[in-house]
Design a protein around this motif. Structure first.
Motif, PDB file in Angstrom:
ATOM      1  N   UNK A 137      54.552  65.679  88.468  1.00 26.88           N
ATOM      2  CA  UNK A 137      53.905  64.964  87.362  1.00 26.88           C
ATOM      3  C   UNK A 137      54.544  63.584  87.167  1.00 26.88           C
ATOM      4  N   UNK A 138      55.867  63.485  87.297  1.00 24.44           N
ATOM      5  CA  UNK A 138      56.551  62.192  87.142  1.00 24.44           C
ATOM      6  C   UNK A 138      56.144  61.214  88.240  1.00 24.44           C
ATOM      7  N   UNK A 139      56.090  61.717  89.470  1.00 23.75           N
ATOM      8  CA  UNK A 139      55.694  60.844  90.590  1.00 23.75           C
ATOM      9  C   UNK A 139      54.265  60.344  90.415  1.00 23.75           C
ATOM     10  N   UNK A 140      53.362  61.255  90.036  1.00 23.07           N
ATOM     11  CA  UNK A 140      51.965  60.849  89.841  1.00 23.07           C
ATOM     12  C   UNK A 140      51.848  59.847  88.693  1.00 23.07           C
ATOM     13  N   UNK A 141      52.590  60.064  87.631  1.00 15.38           N
ATOM     14  CA  UNK A 141      52.542  59.122  86.501  1.00 15.38           C
ATOM     15  C   UNK A 141      53.006  57.728  86.925  1.00 15.38           C
TER      16      UNK A 141
ATOM     17  N   UNK B 166      58.068  80.246  85.557  1.00 15.81           N
ATOM     18  CA  UNK B 166      59.172  79.432  85.050  1.00 15.81           C
ATOM     19  C   UNK B 166      59.893  78.691  86.175  1.00 15.81           C
ATOM     20  N   UNK B 167      59.998  79.325  87.349  1.00 23.28           N
ATOM     21  CA  UNK B 167      60.662  78.666  88.475  1.00 23.28           C
ATOM     22  C   UNK B 167      59.874  77.463  88.989  1.00 23.28           C
ATOM     23  N   UNK B 168      58.583  77.419  88.715  1.00 22.04           N
ATOM     24  CA  UNK B 168      57.736  76.334  89.218  1.00 22.04           C
ATOM     25  C   UNK B 168      57.600  75.180  88.221  1.00 22.04           C
ATOM     26  N   UNK B 169      58.143  75.359  87.024  1.00 23.10           N
ATOM     27  CA  UNK B 169      57.965  74.320  86.001  1.00 23.10           C
ATOM     28  C   UNK B 169      58.673  73.036  86.411  1.00 23.10           C
ATOM     29  N   UNK B 170      59.928  73.114  86.819  1.00 21.40           N
ATOM     30  CA  UNK B 170      60.689  71.912  87.186  1.00 21.40           C
ATOM     31  C   UNK B 170      60.059  71.180  88.375  1.00 21.40           C
ATOM     32  N   UNK B 171      59.706  71.875  89.489  1.00 18.01           N
ATOM     33  CA  UNK B 171      59.018  71.153  90.570  1.00 18.01           C
ATOM     34  C   UNK B 171      57.714  70.516  90.105  1.00 18.01           C
TER      35      UNK B 171
ATOM     36  N   UNK C 103      55.863  48.962  85.174  1.00 18.34           N
ATOM     37  CA  UNK C 103      55.215  50.276  85.190  1.00 18.34           C
ATOM     38  C   UNK C 103      56.204  51.381  85.551  1.00 18.34           C
ATOM     39  N   UNK C 104      57.345  50.988  86.181  1.00 26.23           N
ATOM     40  CA  UNK C 104      58.355  52.000  86.503  1.00 26.23           C
ATOM     41  C   UNK C 104      58.926  52.637  85.240  1.00 26.23           C
ATOM     42  N   UNK C 105      58.876  51.893  84.139  1.00 23.35           N
ATOM     43  CA  UNK C 105      59.364  52.448  82.883  1.00 23.35           C
ATOM     44  C   UNK C 105      58.564  53.678  82.499  1.00 23.35           C
ATOM     45  N   UNK C 106      57.253  53.649  82.819  1.00 19.18           N
ATOM     46  CA  UNK C 106      56.413  54.808  82.521  1.00 19.18           C
ATOM     47  C   UNK C 106      56.893  56.026  83.293  1.00 19.18           C
TER      48      UNK C 106
END
Length: 427
Positions: free
Chosen positions: A112-116, A102-107, A129-132
């Motif tokens: 995932x956001x950066x890769x997306x 659970x502690x690793x979910x937020x990091x 594309x920044x909207x994505x």
């Protein structure tokens, strides 16, 4: 803690998500990035719905499968229901997964956001594309933080309940301990109050029955002692009952009997009266009593009330035992006070092997030892060593010496020592 079987609510949530996704597809609210059939969106939707069933029973597995599924969905024929179910999987992982996961979910959501964002920029090559990336961050991080906050509150509530249960348990243990201690204290008081007087009554009633016809004068003396012991026992009992009722009965123990009222107050200053009664009770058995009082009289320092009560009761019980067991001779009571402790010693003659003049259960020695132990002191009772007991004792049947000795701490030695002048009295 993870569940072994899917929760019924998870089954309902999966079914609702799948039905919602199908409704979105049916009304044509989802578009394809490629020339792909729109019905293709039902495959990721179905997989995500099936994965939602595992959101509590296997949150880590569900999140891993859901991540792959949402990527496939967003790169083929996107469906908003699939994204919503994926957000719920992130929330469930933060809430139900083991703490380490659970502690690793937020990091992981940040990564995932950066890769997306990077992938969207590289594919679309447009600022739009920044909207994505913003959308991916909102979906993932909001779900992760919400789950973690709720988990923290639940853990705190569980910890508070545990502390409350522990506090209640400790309070119950304290209550039981207090009740047991109070029962033990009452048992000691009742024994010490009653045994002294009833022993005298038993001894002299036996003597009265023995000499009733041959010696009327001795019978009269025995009956007088019986009456006095009865009055004193009644006064002591009334004082104790008054203390238990909280009515201050110790101050007005037995109206109409001044001597009884004074004796009912457990103070060492009343030892003279106690020894006088013991002398009258033991006169027919050849017993004499003496008091060697070496307390710090005149120092201006009062003995602590618990110490004085314990010393009084130890002397009282020792005299009771002397009336039951002692051989004819002198019973010596000695009090020695220093700035740190009070020593109580009672010596009485006895013949080894003789039976008691009155029945007893042996609770007196236990009570005296308990009184000394509760004050942090020491207690000893038994025959004195032959080299210090005096001549003529031991296995030849002559008189030996039985000694009771208690050392009671006085606490912080404040105040002057005073003269310490010994007071010797013989009754």
């Amino acid at each position: 803690m993870a569940r072994k079987r899917p929760h019924p609510h998870d089954l309902l949530l999966a079914a609702a998500g799948w039905v919602g996704g199908v409704a979105v597809w049916a009304v044509g609210l989802n578009d394809s990035y490629h020339d792909l059939p729109r019905a293709l969106t039902l495959i990721p939707l179905t997989v995500m719905a099936c994965t939602t069933v595992l959101r509590r029973s296997a949150p880590r597995t569900a999140l891993a499968i859901g991540t792959v599924t949402v990527v496939v969905d967003q790169t083929t024929v996107p469906n908003v229901a699939t994204v919503i179910l994926f957000a719920d999987l992130i929330y469930a992982a933060a809430l139900y997964a083991p703490l380490r996961t659970a502690r690793r979910v937020a990091p992981a959501c940040v990564v995932f956001t950066i890769l997306s964002t990077v992938v969207a920029l590289s594919v679309l090559r447009d600022v739009k594309a920044l909207i994505v990336g913003v959308f991916a961050g909102l979906v993932t991080l909001t779900s992760a933080w919400t789950g973690w906050i709720i988990r923290t509150h639940r853990d705190e509530a569980a910890a508070e309940r545990l502390r409350a249960e522990q506090t209640a348990l400790l309070a119950e243990l304290d209550r039981r301990s207090a009740v047991e201690q109070e029962r033990a204290r009452m048992a000691r008081e009742l024994h010490d109050v009653v045994a002294n007087h009833l022993s005298a009554i038993a001894i002299h009633s036996t003597a009265a029955m023995t000499v009733a016809k041959n010696d009327p004068e001795a019978t009269s003396r025995a009956l007088a002692v019986i009456r006095e012991s009865s009055v004193q026992g009644l006064a002591e009992m009334r004082r104790l009952i008054g203390l238990l009722r909280g009515s201050g009965g110790g101050e007005t123990a037995f109206a109409g009997d001044h001597e009884g009222a004074q004796a009912a107050v457990p103070r060492l200053d009343s030892l003279d009266a106690m020894l006088a009664r013991a002398s009258r009770s033991g006169a027919d058995n050849g017993l004499e009593f003496s008091l060697d009082d070496r307390r710090l009289n005149g120092s201006g320092r009062q003995l602590p009330a618990p110490v004085e009560l314990a010393a009084f009761r130890i002397v009282q019980e020792s005299l009771t035992n002397a009336l039951k067991h002692a051989a004819p001779g002198m019973v010596k009571v000695r009090l020695v006070q220093s700035t740190r402790r009070l020593v109580v010693a009672v010596e009485s003659p006895y013949v080894p092997g003789d039976g008691p003049r009155a029945p007893g259960a042996g609770a007196g020695l236990v009570g005296m030892r308990e009184r000394a132990s509760l004050l942090g002191g020491s207690f000893e009772a038994g025959p004195r060593p032959e080299e210090s007991a005096g001549p003529g004792e031991g296995a030849d049947g002559k008189t030996a010496c039985w000694q009771v000795r208690a050392e009671l701490p006085l606490g912080d030695p404040d105040g002057a020592q005073g003269s310490g002048r010994p007071i010797h009295r013989t009754t």
